[in-house]
Write a protein that holds these residues in place. Structure first.
Motif, PDB file in Angstrom:
ATOM      1  N   SER A 193      -3.090  13.937   1.854  1.00  0.00           N
ATOM      2  CA  SER A 193      -3.600  13.370   0.614  1.00  0.00           C
ATOM      3  C   SER A 193      -2.700  13.811  -0.526  1.00  0.00           C
ATOM      4  N   PHE A 194      -2.499  12.942  -1.499  1.00  0.00           N
ATOM      5  CA  PHE A 194      -1.684  13.289  -2.656  1.00  0.00           C
ATOM      6  C   PHE A 194      -1.990  12.344  -3.808  1.00  0.00           C
ATOM      7  N   ARG A 195      -1.486  12.696  -4.959  1.00  0.00           N
ATOM      8  CA  ARG A 195      -1.698  11.902  -6.165  1.00  0.00           C
ATOM      9  C   ARG A 195      -0.347  11.539  -6.766  1.00  0.00           C
ATOM     10  N   ARG A 196      -0.262  10.329  -7.311  1.00  0.00           N
ATOM     11  CA  ARG A 196       0.928   9.943  -8.065  1.00  0.00           C
ATOM     12  C   ARG A 196       0.514   9.073  -9.242  1.00  0.00           C
ATOM     13  N   ASN A 197       1.307   9.120 -10.290  1.00  0.00           N
ATOM     14  CA  ASN A 197       1.038   8.304 -11.464  1.00  0.00           C
ATOM     15  C   ASN A 197       1.240   6.828 -11.150  1.00  0.00           C
ATOM     16  N   ILE A 198       0.489   5.984 -11.811  1.00  0.00           N
ATOM     17  CA  ILE A 198       0.623   4.539 -11.591  1.00  0.00           C
ATOM     18  C   ILE A 198       2.029   4.081 -11.945  1.00  0.00           C
ATOM     19  N   SER A 199       2.591   4.612 -13.003  1.00  0.00           N
ATOM     20  CA  SER A 199       3.941   4.255 -13.428  1.00  0.00           C
ATOM     21  C   SER A 199       4.824   5.499 -13.417  1.00  0.00           C
ATOM     22  N   LEU A 200       6.000   5.361 -12.801  1.00  0.00           N
ATOM     23  CA  LEU A 200       6.956   6.482 -12.719  1.00  0.00           C
ATOM     24  C   LEU A 200       8.346   5.978 -13.123  1.00  0.00           C
ATOM     25  N   PRO A 201       8.547   5.695 -14.392  1.00  0.00           N
ATOM     26  CA  PRO A 201       9.817   5.113 -14.834  1.00  0.00           C
ATOM     27  C   PRO A 201      11.018   6.032 -14.645  1.00  0.00           C
ATOM     28  N   THR A 202      10.794   7.334 -14.591  1.00  0.00           N
ATOM     29  CA  THR A 202      11.933   8.263 -14.480  1.00  0.00           C
ATOM     30  C   THR A 202      12.339   8.518 -13.030  1.00  0.00           C
ATOM     31  N   TYR A 203      11.575   7.992 -12.085  1.00  0.00           N
ATOM     32  CA  TYR A 203      11.886   8.184 -10.665  1.00  0.00           C
ATOM     33  C   TYR A 203      12.409   6.875 -10.087  1.00  0.00           C
ATOM     34  N   LYS A 204      13.670   6.880  -9.674  1.00  0.00           N
ATOM     35  CA  LYS A 204      14.297   5.683  -9.140  1.00  0.00           C
ATOM     36  C   LYS A 204      13.683   5.311  -7.789  1.00  0.00           C
ATOM     37  N   GLY A 205      13.364   4.051  -7.626  1.00  0.00           N
ATOM     38  CA  GLY A 205      12.831   3.572  -6.354  1.00  0.00           C
ATOM     39  C   GLY A 205      11.328   3.576  -6.247  1.00  0.00           C
ATOM     40  N   ARG A 206      10.628   4.143  -7.246  1.00  0.00           N
ATOM     41  CA  ARG A 206       9.163   4.179  -7.201  1.00  0.00           C
ATOM     42  C   ARG A 206       8.613   2.940  -7.902  1.00  0.00           C
ATOM     43  N   PHE A 207       7.791   2.180  -7.190  1.00  0.00           N
ATOM     44  CA  PHE A 207       7.206   0.960  -7.735  1.00  0.00           C
ATOM     45  C   PHE A 207       5.982   1.300  -8.585  1.00  0.00           C
ATOM     46  N   ASN A 208       5.710   0.479  -9.587  1.00  0.00           N
ATOM     47  CA  ASN A 208       4.460   0.579 -10.322  1.00  0.00           C
ATOM     48  C   ASN A 208       3.307   0.173  -9.401  1.00  0.00           C
ATOM     49  N   MET A 209       2.217   0.905  -9.444  1.00  0.00           N
ATOM     50  CA  MET A 209       1.133   0.661  -8.502  1.00  0.00           C
ATOM     51  C   MET A 209       0.069  -0.276  -9.046  1.00  0.00           C
ATOM     52  N   ASN A 210       0.310  -0.906 -10.172  1.00  0.00           N
ATOM     53  CA  ASN A 210      -0.628  -1.891 -10.701  1.00  0.00           C
ATOM     54  C   ASN A 210      -0.115  -3.314 -10.484  1.00  0.00           C
ATOM     55  N   VAL A 211       0.726  -3.482  -9.463  1.00  0.00           N
ATOM     56  CA  VAL A 211       1.302  -4.782  -9.097  1.00  0.00           C
ATOM     57  C   VAL A 211       0.942  -5.055  -7.636  1.00  0.00           C
ATOM     58  N   SER A 212       0.908  -6.322  -7.249  1.00  0.00           N
ATOM     59  CA  SER A 212       0.551  -6.701  -5.872  1.00  0.00           C
ATOM     60  C   SER A 212       1.751  -6.544  -4.932  1.00  0.00           C
ATOM     61  N   TYR A 213       1.482  -5.959  -3.761  1.00  0.00           N
ATOM     62  CA  TYR A 213       2.522  -5.769  -2.747  1.00  0.00           C
ATOM     63  C   TYR A 213       1.925  -6.012  -1.353  1.00  0.00           C
ATOM     64  N   TYR A 214       2.825  -6.277  -0.403  1.00  0.00           N
ATOM     65  CA  TYR A 214       2.454  -6.136   1.002  1.00  0.00           C
ATOM     66  C   TYR A 214       2.443  -4.641   1.297  1.00  0.00           C
ATOM     67  N   ILE A 215       1.529  -4.206   2.152  1.00  0.00           N
ATOM     68  CA  ILE A 215       1.410  -2.787   2.476  1.00  0.00           C
ATOM     69  C   ILE A 215       1.726  -2.578   3.949  1.00  0.00           C
ATOM     70  N   PHE A 216       2.635  -1.650   4.231  1.00  0.00           N
ATOM     71  CA  PHE A 216       3.012  -1.286   5.600  1.00  0.00           C
ATOM     72  C   PHE A 216       2.373   0.069   5.935  1.00  0.00           C
ATOM     73  N   LEU A 217       1.938   0.236   7.174  1.00  0.00           N
ATOM     74  CA  LEU A 217       1.448   1.519   7.665  1.00  0.00           C
ATOM     75  C   LEU A 217       2.072   1.761   9.039  1.00  0.00           C
ATOM     76  N   ALA A 218       2.874   2.833   9.152  1.00  0.00           N
ATOM     77  CA  ALA A 218       3.637   3.078  10.383  1.00  0.00           C
ATOM     78  C   ALA A 218       3.437   4.508  10.868  1.00  0.00           C
ATOM     79  N   ASP A 219       3.725   4.720  12.136  1.00  0.00           N
ATOM     80  CA  ASP A 219       3.694   6.057  12.716  1.00  0.00           C
ATOM     81  C   ASP A 219       4.818   6.169  13.731  1.00  0.00           C
ATOM     82  N   GLY A 220       5.214   7.406  14.050  1.00  0.00           N
ATOM     83  CA  GLY A 220       6.293   7.611  15.005  1.00  0.00           C
ATOM     84  C   GLY A 220       6.500   9.081  15.293  1.00  0.00           C
ATOM     85  N   GLU A 221       7.596   9.377  15.946  1.00  0.00           N
ATOM     86  CA  GLU A 221       7.907  10.747  16.338  1.00  0.00           C
ATOM     87  C   GLU A 221       8.916  11.357  15.377  1.00  0.00           C
ATOM     88  N   ALA A 222       8.883  12.667  15.304  1.00  0.00           N
ATOM     89  CA  ALA A 222       9.826  13.416  14.471  1.00  0.00           C
ATOM     90  C   ALA A 222      10.384  14.558  15.298  1.00  0.00           C
TER      91      ALA A 222
END
Length: 564
Positions: free
Chosen positions: A304-333
């Motif tokens: 579990s974790f928390r993140r801000n809806i908007s993260l303009p200073t972090y490259k690659g982080r999407f705003n979470m108040n927009v519609s997206y397809y959501i992926f959920l994956a699992d695997g080995e490490a």
């Protein structure tokens, strides 16, 4: 039972015994690298036991007294490792003080490089001597795993460093965890599993299977709950390696905002990452996550974790108040290393969703619609047109010898339908009707050669098509229920071959019957045609039964595809 099956059964038995009984005799060589006992639960975070030494410097060949002490404990495992690389193999060797409660083990290529318990008897203190090797690291750190009870244990408890004279000061922290590396924020341990209360009311949930309980090992669960300007995210699923979800503008991997919970030596690191193309995720050096917590129990990984809806200073982080397809994956490490490609198709939502909008409780699919359509058309083509067309072309020429369609006999119209999966199969399929268009007349000298060549290409295409279909059913993107899909396909192939063999035997019987009755060659041919005509009713009954069977197999396959 075949040897591979017997070996697998023995391996499963051993693993089961190990996971249930642990290592009461201290023979823990399987844990030399990770130092993690196979107890099926997560290690505790705050050690109760300490390691002490009688000196802080050593020279090659000298001994260092090492003592492990604390509240009563049942098991232990002690090693010495390079302080600058704690994932490196054990170094040096040990000498025992009390053989009743301790024993020597060999880890890697170094004899007596580890010490463990001999029984579950309660202990408060263990003392041994470590002998420095001739070629030793500049600094050595002692590590210990301690088992208080079966499910209460600590892994890699660090002791003080001992170093060679004039060794530079170590900058490695005394006690580091993967969480401290992955995030600068606090990390805590979840005391209880997630639950689905609030799904669709106060939080957005993605579950597979639909409406499953995140406390169950068979449930993959992802939830988003907005709190003012931030979103609290919970992720859960059965995984010994990692869980990950990503936000994407399409249903294909690449250019996505990803979040990973990775199991490293029974500690979970939570990281943000960026997916570029189909390459492995690139973990961020800066972590934008807060209030990180995790839990490992009964094969289920939860974080579990928390993140801000908007993260303009972090490259690659999407705003979470927009519609997206959501992926959920699992695997080995790998142990303490990188993650591997997910072994099955990720769960993907069928539409785009705004997780900070109206709370919903949705499911997803592990098979994209395009792949499902491809698989459905493949089964329809093979089970209907191809297999039936092959049987009709092979055995029903005499039945419809005087029926025409577009100026050609009906039986010939069916002959060009062959599987077209794969470039080779497709090429052969295209070549068959083209070659048939230039077939010699029935009495031409080259007609026999043409017949054999035509039969060989058709048979090759059929065999390759079956192989292609078996391989296609195992594609992660189709995600058919295994091994049910394979058994059903084997059943259909047996059904097809059985029908083919029955009609072959029937045709052979008719020919033998004519040969026994007729002597003149011309009369044989005429009688053969007549005899085959007499067998038309039998062939038509067989074809009707065959088509009905094909329909049953087709419905079963389409139902399976519709479920994924």
């Amino acid at each position: 039972m075949e040897l591979p099956g017997l070996a697998f059964a023995v391996w499963m038995f051993i693993c089961f015994r190990v996971s249930v009984d642990g290592y009461p005799n201290g023979k823990v060589r399987e844990a030399c690298a990770s130092m993690v006992p196979c107890h099926g639960s997560s290690p505790k975070l705050s050690p109760e036991h300490v390691i002490t030494v009688n000196r802080t410097e050593f020279k090659p060949g000298e001994s260092v007294e090492v003592q492990l002490s604390g509240p009563d404990f049942e098991g232990f495992f002690i090693q010495a490792r390079d302080a600058d690389d704690l994932d490196s193999p054990a170094v040096g060797s040990f000498v025992l003080v009390d053989r009743r409660h301790s024993q020597l083990l060999t880890c890697g290529r170094t004899m007596n490089s580890a010490v463990s318990h001999t029984s579950k008897a309660k202990k408060k203190v263990v003392k041994v001597y470590w002998i420095a090797p001739g070629v030793a690291p500049k600094r050595v750190r002692f590590l210990a795993t301690v088992v208080k009870k079966y499910k209460t244990f600590w892994v890699k408890i660090p002791g003080p460093d001992v170093s060679q004279p004039n060794a530079p000061f170590s900058t490695t922290p005394l006690y580091t965890t993967s969480e401290a590396v992955s995030t600068s924020h606090s990390v805590s341990y979840l005391t209880k599993p997630f639950n689905a209360s609030g799904c669709g009311n106060t939080k957005f949930c993605l579950r597979n299977p639909s409406n499953c309980d995140p406390e169950s090992a068979s449930c993959f669960f992802l939830s988003f709950r907005q709190e003012k300007r931030s979103v609290v995210i919970e992720m859960s699923g059965a995984s010994e390696g990692y869980l990950a979800f990503a936000l994407s503008y399409d249903q294909w991997m690449g250019d996505d905002d990803a979040y990973l919970c990775i199991n490293k030596d029974h500690h979970v690191s939570v990281s943000t990452a960026y997916l570029k193309g189909r390459s492995p995720p690139v973990l961020d050096s800066k972590n934008a996550l807060e209030d990180v917590s995790w839990r490992l129990a009964d094969g289920v990984l939860q974080c579990s974790f928390r993140r801000n809806i908007s993260l303009p200073t972090y490259k690659g982080r999407f705003n979470m108040n927009v519609s997206y397809y959501i992926f959920l994956a699992d695997g080995e490490a790998s142990e303490g290393g990188p993650i591997y490609k997910h072994h099955r198709q990720p769960l993907i939502t069928n539409g785009m969703y705004n997780v900070t909008g109206i709370p919903q409780d949705i499911g997803g699919s592990r098979s994209p619609r395009l792949i499902k359509a491809h698989g459905a058309l493949m089964f329809v083509a093979w089970i209907s047109t191809v297999s039936i067309g092959v049987v009709v072309a092979r055995f029903f020429k005499p039945v419809w010898s005087h029926s025409f369609l577009f100026g050609k006999e009906i039986w010939f119209q069916q002959a060009g339908f062959h599987p077209y999966l794969g470039c080779t199969v497709m090429a052969l399929t295209i070549f068959q009707p083209l070659m048939a268009g230039f077939r010699p007349s029935p009495h031409a000298p080259r007609r026999q050669l043409f017949n054999w060549f035509h039969w060989s290409i058709g048979t090759t295409a059929r065999i390759l098509a079956v192989v292609t279909m078996f391989l296609g059913m195992d594609l992660p993107a189709l995600d058919l229920p295994d091994p049910w899909d394979t058994y059903t396909m084997i059943g259909f192939v047996a059904w097809h071959v059985g029908t083919d063999a029955l009609l072959e035997i029937h045709s052979y019987y008719l020919i033998r019957k004519v040969e026994l009755i007729e002597d003149d060659r011309v009369q044989i041919l005429q009688s053969l045609t007549s005899a085959e005509a007499e067998g038309n009713l039998f062939k038509q009954i067989v074809l009707t039964i065959y088509i009905c069977g094909n329909i049953i197999f087709l419905v079963a396959f389409l139902a399976a595809i519709n479920q994924v």
